[in-house]
Structure formats: C-alpha cells, structure tokens
Design a protein around this motif. Structure first.
Motif, PDB file in Angstrom:
ATOM      1  N   THR A  39     -63.528  69.537  30.201  1.00 43.04           N
ATOM      2  CA  THR A  39     -64.628  68.997  29.407  1.00 43.04           C
ATOM      3  C   THR A  39     -65.826  68.753  30.314  1.00 43.04           C
ATOM      4  O   THR A  39     -65.688  68.203  31.404  1.00 43.04           O
ATOM      5  CB  THR A  39     -64.213  67.690  28.713  1.00 43.04           C
ATOM      6  N   LEU A  40     -67.002  69.174  29.855  1.00 44.22           N
ATOM      7  CA  LEU A  40     -68.223  69.092  30.652  1.00 44.22           C
ATOM      8  C   LEU A  40     -69.190  68.071  30.079  1.00 44.22           C
ATOM      9  O   LEU A  40     -69.120  67.728  28.901  1.00 44.22           O
ATOM     10  CB  LEU A  40     -68.904  70.467  30.676  1.00 44.22           C
ATOM     11  N   SER A  41     -70.100  67.609  30.916  1.00 44.33           N
ATOM     12  CA  SER A  41     -71.178  66.721  30.481  1.00 44.33           C
ATOM     13  C   SER A  41     -72.442  67.549  30.321  1.00 44.33           C
ATOM     14  O   SER A  41     -72.666  68.494  31.080  1.00 44.33           O
ATOM     15  CB  SER A  41     -71.425  65.633  31.521  1.00 44.33           C
ATOM     16  N   ALA A  42     -73.266  67.184  29.372  1.00 42.05           N
ATOM     17  CA  ALA A  42     -74.524  67.902  29.151  1.00 42.05           C
ATOM     18  C   ALA A  42     -75.370  67.826  30.412  1.00 42.05           C
ATOM     19  O   ALA A  42     -75.521  66.770  31.012  1.00 42.05           O
ATOM     20  CB  ALA A  42     -75.269  67.301  27.970  1.00 42.05           C
ATOM     21  N   GLY A  43     -75.884  68.967  30.839  1.00 44.58           N
ATOM     22  CA  GLY A  43     -76.762  69.014  31.997  1.00 44.58           C
ATOM     23  C   GLY A  43     -76.067  69.044  33.345  1.00 44.58           C
ATOM     24  O   GLY A  43     -76.715  69.179  34.367  1.00 44.58           O
ATOM     25  N   ARG A  93     -68.719  66.570  21.534  1.00 43.63           N
ATOM     26  CA  ARG A  93     -68.459  66.207  22.927  1.00 43.63           C
ATOM     27  C   ARG A  93     -67.191  66.869  23.479  1.00 43.63           C
ATOM     28  O   ARG A  93     -67.221  67.469  24.549  1.00 43.63           O
ATOM     29  CB  ARG A  93     -68.396  64.686  23.076  1.00 43.63           C
ATOM     30  N   PRO A  94     -66.049  66.817  22.772  1.00 39.49           N
ATOM     31  CA  PRO A  94     -64.855  67.457  23.336  1.00 39.49           C
ATOM     32  C   PRO A  94     -64.886  68.991  23.313  1.00 39.49           C
ATOM     33  O   PRO A  94     -64.062  69.636  23.961  1.00 39.49           O
ATOM     34  CB  PRO A  94     -63.706  66.937  22.475  1.00 39.49           C
ATOM     35  N   CYS A  95     -65.827  69.583  22.595  1.00 38.58           N
ATOM     36  CA  CYS A  95     -65.901  71.050  22.527  1.00 38.58           C
ATOM     37  C   CYS A  95     -66.705  71.669  23.666  1.00 38.58           C
ATOM     38  O   CYS A  95     -66.604  72.871  23.898  1.00 38.58           O
ATOM     39  CB  CYS A  95     -66.514  71.488  21.202  1.00 38.58           C
ATOM     40  N   LEU A  96     -67.505  70.867  24.357  1.00 37.26           N
ATOM     41  CA  LEU A  96     -68.298  71.386  25.470  1.00 37.26           C
ATOM     42  C   LEU A  96     -67.381  71.486  26.686  1.00 37.26           C
ATOM     43  O   LEU A  96     -67.190  70.540  27.433  1.00 37.26           O
ATOM     44  CB  LEU A  96     -69.495  70.487  25.751  1.00 37.26           C
ATOM     45  N   LYS A  97     -66.764  72.662  26.846  1.00 33.01           N
ATOM     46  CA  LYS A  97     -65.768  72.886  27.894  1.00 33.01           C
ATOM     47  C   LYS A  97     -66.104  74.124  28.693  1.00 33.01           C
ATOM     48  O   LYS A  97     -66.744  75.051  28.194  1.00 33.01           O
ATOM     49  CB  LYS A  97     -64.379  73.080  27.283  1.00 33.01           C
ATOM     50  N   CYS A  98     -65.616  74.152  29.923  1.00 31.51           N
ATOM     51  CA  CYS A  98     -65.749  75.328  30.777  1.00 31.51           C
ATOM     52  C   CYS A  98     -65.001  76.487  30.126  1.00 31.51           C
ATOM     53  O   CYS A  98     -63.857  76.335  29.696  1.00 31.51           O
ATOM     54  CB  CYS A  98     -65.169  75.025  32.163  1.00 31.51           C
ATOM     55  N   PRO A 106     -71.013  75.579  18.546  1.00 32.93           N
ATOM     56  CA  PRO A 106     -70.752  76.954  18.943  1.00 32.93           C
ATOM     57  C   PRO A 106     -69.303  77.205  19.366  1.00 32.93           C
ATOM     58  O   PRO A 106     -68.858  78.343  19.392  1.00 32.93           O
ATOM     59  CB  PRO A 106     -71.692  77.189  20.117  1.00 32.93           C
ATOM     60  N   SER A 107     -68.567  76.145  19.635  1.00 27.29           N
ATOM     61  CA  SER A 107     -67.179  76.308  20.065  1.00 27.29           C
ATOM     62  C   SER A 107     -66.206  76.358  18.884  1.00 27.29           C
ATOM     63  O   SER A 107     -65.417  77.282  18.768  1.00 27.29           O
ATOM     64  CB  SER A 107     -66.798  75.174  21.012  1.00 27.29           C
ATOM     65  N   ALA A 128     -72.955  74.750  34.747  1.00 22.10           N
ATOM     66  CA  ALA A 128     -73.669  76.018  34.878  1.00 22.10           C
ATOM     67  C   ALA A 128     -73.539  76.810  33.577  1.00 22.10           C
ATOM     68  O   ALA A 128     -72.724  76.470  32.713  1.00 22.10           O
ATOM     69  CB  ALA A 128     -73.091  76.809  36.041  1.00 22.10           C
ATOM     70  N   GLU A 129     -74.343  77.871  33.478  1.00 20.19           N
ATOM     71  CA  GLU A 129     -74.334  78.708  32.274  1.00 20.19           C
ATOM     72  C   GLU A 129     -74.366  80.167  32.692  1.00 20.19           C
ATOM     73  O   GLU A 129     -75.024  80.549  33.647  1.00 20.19           O
ATOM     74  CB  GLU A 129     -75.566  78.364  31.434  1.00 20.19           C
ATOM     75  N   HIS A 130     -73.622  81.000  31.984  1.00 16.28           N
ATOM     76  CA  HIS A 130     -73.671  82.442  32.182  1.00 16.28           C
ATOM     77  C   HIS A 130     -73.477  83.103  30.821  1.00 16.28           C
ATOM     78  O   HIS A 130     -72.495  82.838  30.135  1.00 16.28           O
ATOM     79  CB  HIS A 130     -72.578  82.898  33.163  1.00 16.28           C
ATOM     80  N   ASP A 131     -74.426  83.942  30.441  1.00 14.50           N
ATOM     81  CA  ASP A 131     -74.407  84.611  29.135  1.00 14.50           C
ATOM     82  C   ASP A 131     -74.264  83.618  27.979  1.00 14.50           C
ATOM     83  O   ASP A 131     -73.550  83.870  27.011  1.00 14.50           O
ATOM     84  CB  ASP A 131     -73.298  85.656  29.067  1.00 14.50           C
ATOM     85  N   GLY A 132     -74.922  82.461  28.102  1.00 17.64           N
ATOM     86  CA  GLY A 132     -74.917  81.466  27.042  1.00 17.64           C
ATOM     87  C   GLY A 132     -73.645  80.640  26.945  1.00 17.64           C
ATOM     88  O   GLY A 132     -73.490  79.857  26.024  1.00 17.64           O
ATOM     89  N   LYS A 133     -72.732  80.794  27.900  1.00 15.87           N
ATOM     90  CA  LYS A 133     -71.471  80.052  27.876  1.00 15.87           C
ATOM     91  C   LYS A 133     -71.426  79.061  29.025  1.00 15.87           C
ATOM     92  O   LYS A 133     -71.908  79.353  30.122  1.00 15.87           O
ATOM     93  CB  LYS A 133     -70.296  81.018  27.971  1.00 15.87           C
ATOM     94  N   PRO A 134     -70.855  77.877  28.794  1.00 18.54           N
ATOM     95  CA  PRO A 134     -70.807  76.856  29.850  1.00 18.54           C
ATOM     96  C   PRO A 134     -69.644  77.068  30.825  1.00 18.54           C
ATOM     97  O   PRO A 134     -68.564  77.522  30.438  1.00 18.54           O
ATOM     98  CB  PRO A 134     -70.605  75.559  29.055  1.00 18.54           C
ATOM     99  N   TYR A 135     -69.897  76.742  32.089  1.00 17.74           N
ATOM    100  CA  TYR A 135     -68.874  76.798  33.136  1.00 17.74           C
ATOM    101  C   TYR A 135     -69.062  75.594  34.041  1.00 17.74           C
ATOM    102  O   TYR A 135     -70.192  75.166  34.278  1.00 17.74           O
ATOM    103  CB  TYR A 135     -69.033  78.060  33.987  1.00 17.74           C
TER     104      TYR A 135
END
Length: 106
Positions: free
Chosen positions: A37-41, A26-31, A5-6, A44-51
C-alpha cells in the motif's frame, strides 16, 4: 462520482486519495509489482501505474548496467568511464543532476 482505477468502484469523498491525476480508495493505491500500500505523492509512476520507489521501481525501470568492483581502480581509471556532475558545474542546465557518459559506455 469518480471510479477507482484499481477496483473500478465509486470513490466517495471521505475515502479518496488523489494520486497520478486520479482518485483511489486508500487501500487500492498499491505498488503494481509487490502490492504494498502506497501513500499519495510518495511513490513512483510508470505508464500511469504506481510503484514503490524502492525496490520495485528502481529495479524495474532504474539504470541498468554492469556493476564491477571498484577495488584497485584509480580515480583516473574511473573518470574515463563516467563523469557525475552537479548542477553547479553546468549553470546553464536545468536544476537537476547531470550524468555525462564518456567514451561511448552505456
């Protein structure tokens, strides 16, 4: 093959991280805000986006309000404004902390 998605590129099994119901590189999962860079789980999430939980999510979407110094205030003065209760005080409620606002303060 799922797309990240990124970056919108294909995500191969060996490189995927699943989070928010999607497969990411892995490197695309970012705040969304600070780009850390974030770890799965563990975010937080807001409107389907990671923070990241702190400081981004809590600063952007957490409780807002005026912060006044607690100096020279008695417990009775503080309790007239807010009552913080644990689940044991309300056994009929969900197993979550319950925040009760009093006196119309928001």
């Amino acid at each position: 093959m799922p797309k990240c998605p990124s970056c919108d590129k294909e995500v191969y099994f060996a490189e995927r991280v699943s989070s928010l119901g999607k497969d990411w590189h892995r490197p695309c999962l970012k705040c969304e805000k600070c780009r850390k860079t974030l770890s799965a789980g563990s975010h937080a999430e807001h409107d389907g986006k990671p923070y990241c939980n702190n400081p981004c999510y809590s600063a952007m979407f957490g409780p807002k309000g005026k912060t006044a110094p607690l100096e020279n205030k008695s417990i009775s003065q503080l309790s007239k404004q807010f009552c913080f209760c644990r689940e044991s005080s309300f056994p009929e409620k969900n197993k979550a902390d319950i925040f009760v606002e009093q006196n119309g303060i928001s």
